[in-house]
Design an enzyme around this catalytic site. Structure first.
Site, short mmCIF file in Angstrom:
data_model
loop_
_atom_site.label_atom_id
_atom_site.label_comp_id
_atom_site.label_asym_id
_atom_site.label_seq_id
_atom_site.Cartn_x
_atom_site.Cartn_y
_atom_site.Cartn_z
NE ARG A 123 4.13 7.33 13.46
CZ ARG A 123 4.46 8.31 12.59
NH1 ARG A 123 5.57 8.99 12.75
NH2 ARG A 123 3.66 8.60 11.58
CE1 TYR A 168 12.04 -12.38 28.46
CE2 TYR A 168 12.40 -10.65 26.86
CZ TYR A 168 11.60 -11.61 27.42
OH TYR A 168 10.33 -11.80 26.93
CG ASP A 194 17.67 -4.91 30.27
OD1 ASP A 194 17.06 -4.41 31.25
OD2 ASP A 194 17.14 -5.67 29.45
CE LYS A 248 8.96 -8.17 32.52
NZ LYS A 248 9.61 -7.85 31.30
#
Ligand SMILES: Cc1ncc(COP(=O)(O)O)c(C=O)c1O
Length: 380
Positions: free
Chosen positions: A49, A102, A175, A200
């Site tokens: 992590r 979005y 973004d 994407k």
């Protein structure tokens, strides 16, 4: 020595592995690392992590492509967004968000962050005066924009909004999912943090979900890194590897996405069954000039209004054969969707609700004549 974009995409963070010379960074599918002595982890690796070499390779590459000192890879775009919000904001703060974004990003602000005391105001990001008017002096911590926006492909002037945000003591967050770093590098225009859904264009093959943050400032980047570990929504090693594999071809893919989208936008523009065609590459797009200033080309996303209204839009989405009816975008295959009933259903009834007659295309890299023929038969 500085390198070009395609060279960085293939080599940044991806030196051959030291032990075997493996040309491709290995998938370090491990949760933990043997330590040589108490308090002496090898090269700082103690737990995945906190750090993993495959994720580090992806992070280094993303930092190079966006031109920031620190990049961090997350389990999804929304995980990246959540980590950013909770690093920078506290209860009582305020953010300006796009009035077209979005749907999942809107849901994060409206249904999750607001409950924890973070206020938000939607504003038209293509209008710097509207963004300035939405700022609450002393409370606004972030001006958040997408450019192009999802799904109406609005264009925000990054340099102008950086000035607006900085005047108010706020950060500008961009973004960059729709453009990808190949087409647009927001940090060069004054953005403080770049957000990606790497699901994407960055990943590019519709086979992995991920997100990223790139900070323009090292101190902020290290605060984000602290929260990445403290909150834990990290990108797994196999996902990081897949994303890195996709990145190698980002430049060539984006050029083909743009070639195909330009042809398709020109075909749709003026078609009798199509109303408005929304593509930043069309000179009729109100953001065309700003897009030309800050983007290399205009991307692979096109939205259009069906001439026959909402039912017609749904019928077009149900009629394509090559364009796959699916959410998401940015993969090599072409996708079609009805934002109002699919990706943006969560914005229904809000200021971000999208028109019912809207169809969104993610134009892939197939043979463009086949894509044109598919649209021709679907439009009827
Ligand atoms: C512009 C934009 N930002 C963020 C996201 C969220 O990313 P993810 O689905 O990887 O959580 C999406 C997803 O569609 C998006 O289109």
């Amino acid at each position: 020595m500085s390198h070009g974009f395609e060279t960085l995409a293939i080599h940044a963070g991806q030196d051959p592995e030291a032990r075997t010379g493996a040309v491709i960074p290995p998938i370090y599918q491990t949760s933990t690392y043997a330590q040589d002595a108490v308090g002496a982890p090898r090269e700082g690796y103690e737990y995945s992590r906190s750090g993993n070499p495959t994720r580090d390779a992806l992070q280094e590459c993303l930092a190079a492509l966006e031109g920031g000192p620190v990049a961090l890879a997350f389990a999804s775009g929304l995980a990246a967004e959540d980590t950013l919000l909770r690093t920078v904001c506290k209860p009582g703060d305020h953010v300006v968000i796009p009035d077209d974004a979005y749907g999942g990003t809107y849901r994060l602000f409206a249904k999750v962050a607001e409950r924890w005391g973070l206020a938000y105001t939607p504003a038209k990001v293509s209008d710097p005066d509207a963004v300035r008017a939405a700022i609450r002096p002393g409370a606004t911590r972030i001006v958040w924009v997408e450019t192009p926006t999802n799904p109406l492909l609005g264009i925000a002037d990054i340099a102008a909004l950086a000035a607006v945000a900085h005047d108010a003591g706020a950060l500008l967050v961009v973004d960059n999912t729709f453009a990808s770093p190949y087409l647009q590098q927001p940090i060069a225009f004054g953005a403080d943090v770049v957000v990606h859904s790497t699901t994407k264009y960055v990943g590019g093959h519709s086979d992995v979900v991920g997100g990223a943050l790139v900070a323009a400032d090292r101190t902020l980047g290290e605060e984000l890194r602290y929260h990445q570990n403290a909150m834990g929504a990290v990108n797994g090693p196999f996902d990081a590897w897949l994303t890195l594999r996709g990145i190698k071809t980002l430049g060539v893919r984006m050029d083909r996405h743009c070639d195909n989208a330009e042809r398709i936008a020109a075909y749709l523009d003026g078609h009798a069954k199509v109303g408005q065609v929304i593509y930043p590459g069309l000179p009729s797009h109100p953001g065309h000039e700003v897009a030309a200033k800050q983007m290399r080309r205009f991307g692979g996303m096109i939205s259009f209004r069906a001439a026959g209204g909402e039912e017609h839009a749904v019928q077009i989405c149900n009629s394509t054969r090559l364009f796959v009816l699916a959410e998401s975008l940015g993969g090599v295959e072409s996708l079609i969707e009805h934002p109002g009933r699919m990706t943006h259903a969560s914005a229904a009834g809000s200021p971000l609700e999208v028109p019912g007659d809207l169809v969104r295309l993610s134009v892939g890299i197939e043979t463009v004549d086949d894509l044109l023929a598919d649209l021709e038969q679907a439009l009827g």
